[in-house]
Design an enzyme around this catalytic site. Structure first.
Site, PDB file in Angstrom:
ATOM      1  N   SER A  80       0.817  -1.211   0.000  1.00 18.59           N
ATOM      2  CA  SER A  80       0.000   0.000   0.000  1.00 18.59           C
ATOM      3  C   SER A  80       0.855   1.267   0.000  1.00 18.59           C
ATOM      4  O   SER A  80       2.000   1.261   0.454  1.00 18.59           O
ATOM      5  CB  SER A  80      -0.913   0.014   1.224  1.00 18.59           C
ATOM      6  OG  SER A  80      -1.696  -1.144   1.281  1.00 18.59           O
TER       7      SER A  80
HETATM    8  N1  SAH Z   1      -0.364  -5.152   4.188  1.00 19.42           N
HETATM    9  C1  SAH Z   1       0.280  -5.010   2.880  1.00 19.42           C
HETATM   10  C2  SAH Z   1      -0.711  -4.860   1.758  1.00 19.42           C
HETATM   11  C3  SAH Z   1      -1.157  -6.166   1.279  1.00 19.42           C
HETATM   12  S1  SAH Z   1      -2.255  -6.139  -0.119  1.00 19.42           S
HETATM   13  C4  SAH Z   1       1.264  -3.851   2.961  1.00 19.42           C
HETATM   14  O1  SAH Z   1       1.979  -3.770   3.927  1.00 19.42           O
HETATM   15  O2  SAH Z   1       1.378  -3.065   2.071  1.00 19.42           O
HETATM   16  C5  SAH Z   1      -3.523  -7.204   0.472  1.00 19.42           C
HETATM   17  C6  SAH Z   1      -3.144  -8.619   0.786  1.00 19.42           C
HETATM   18  O3  SAH Z   1      -4.328  -9.287   1.232  1.00 19.42           O
HETATM   19  C7  SAH Z   1      -2.616  -9.444  -0.386  1.00 19.42           C
HETATM   20  O4  SAH Z   1      -1.363  -9.969  -0.049  1.00 19.42           O
HETATM   21  C8  SAH Z   1      -3.667 -10.554  -0.555  1.00 19.42           C
HETATM   22  O5  SAH Z   1      -3.112 -11.797  -0.953  1.00 19.42           O
HETATM   23  C9  SAH Z   1      -4.253 -10.639   0.843  1.00 19.42           C
HETATM   24  N2  SAH Z   1      -5.591 -11.214   0.941  1.00 19.42           N
HETATM   25  C10 SAH Z   1      -6.659 -11.040   0.134  1.00 19.42           C
HETATM   26  N3  SAH Z   1      -7.717 -11.737   0.591  1.00 19.42           N
HETATM   27  C11 SAH Z   1      -7.322 -12.374   1.720  1.00 19.42           C
HETATM   28  C12 SAH Z   1      -7.959 -13.245   2.637  1.00 19.42           C
HETATM   29  N4  SAH Z   1      -9.236 -13.623   2.514  1.00 19.42           N
HETATM   30  N5  SAH Z   1      -7.239 -13.709   3.697  1.00 19.42           N
HETATM   31  C13 SAH Z   1      -5.940 -13.335   3.859  1.00 19.42           C
HETATM   32  N6  SAH Z   1      -5.285 -12.505   3.020  1.00 19.42           N
HETATM   33  C14 SAH Z   1      -5.962 -12.034   1.956  1.00 19.42           C
END
Ligand code: SAH
Length: 226
Positions: A80
């Site tokens: 993000s």
């Molecule tokens: N926290 C991260 C952003 C991650 S983007 C940062 O530091 O920038 C969102 C993440 O959510 C992705 O890695 C995706 O694989 C995960 N995701 C999506 N649906 C999910 C679910 N149902 N359970 C766990 N993770 C999920």
């Protein structure tokens, strides 16, 4: 010899192998993207100065790690935008003794920020490659109070509930009930809610009588919770 606060910073920066790298872009990011907007929490700003964001992206993207936007981390997912990580953290407002649940570890950057501000972070990721990557990145910078599980985050982490804070890094049209169930009394849940085209960042709180309250903070754009 008595060291003042500024000296401690110099000592700290010189023993942490990744913090002296890209330190100017990191300070510039904090100044121009966070402080110049509405990130006023000193502890959040400090956490950003203590986590080397470039460690969490591919080497080829290191020069862009401190820019004002999201970046690809593979598998169609993103790290993000720094401002969004800061805003969500500021709204969550973790305290030093708190146990925090994060959904969507991705590369682990947000987990690292939360780890600097709370006692324990439980983070759930659904993609094995990213779960492995986040563990590797967190170990690299010496963070040991984050546990990452490969699972569906919509179910929460019942064995470790209740949580004082829950942060969801992917959007959903409906807030999963297990997450509000696993929120502690006085706890805070920050989650992007809406359809693909436009989402709102929502703060959910639970009062002493167990009642849930919702407050819309701002518009936002995330990848989906699947
Ligand atoms: N926290 C991260 C952003 C991650 S983007 C940062 O530091 O920038 C969102 C993440 O959510 C992705 O890695 C995706 O694989 C995960 N995701 C999506 N649906 C999910 C679910 N149902 N359970 C766990 N993770 C999920």
């Amino acid at each position: 010899m008595i060291l003042n606060i500024a000296d401690y910073w110099v000592v700290l920066l010189s023993i942490e192998p990744f913090l002296h790298e890209w330190s100017r872009p990191r300070q510039k990011m904090i100044q121009e993207q966070l402080k110049a907007r509405d990130i006023t929490s000193e502890k959040v700003l400090k956490a950003f100065s203590l986590v080397p964001r470039h460690v969490f992206v591919d080497d080829t993207l290191a020069a862009k790690a401190y820019s004002d936007g999201p970046l690809p981390i593979g598998f169609g997912q993103t790290i993000s935008q720094p401002y969004m990580v800061a805003l969500m953290t500021q709204i969550l407002d973790p305290e030093p003794n708190d146990r925090i649940l994060e959904i969507g570890s991705g590369c682990g950057y947000q987990s690292a920020i939360l780890a600097k501000l709370s006692a324990e972070v439980y983070s759930i990721e659904r993609l094995k490659a990213l779960r492995d990557k986040s563990l590797e990145n967190l170990a690299k910078i010496g963070i040991s109070n984050v546990t990452v599980r490969l699972a569906d985050g919509r179910l929460g982490w019942p064995e470790k509930a209740p949580f004082k804070g829950i942060l969801v890094a992917a959007y959903t049209e409906r807030i999963p009930v297990p997450l509000t169930d696993q929120l502690a009394v006085g706890g805070r849940l920050v989650i992007p809610v809406g359809p693909e085209t436009f989402q709102e960042l929502v703060l959910v709180t639970k009062d002493a009588s167990g009642q849930i309250h919702r407050q819309v903070i701002s518009g936002c754009r995330f990848v989906p919770l699947v």
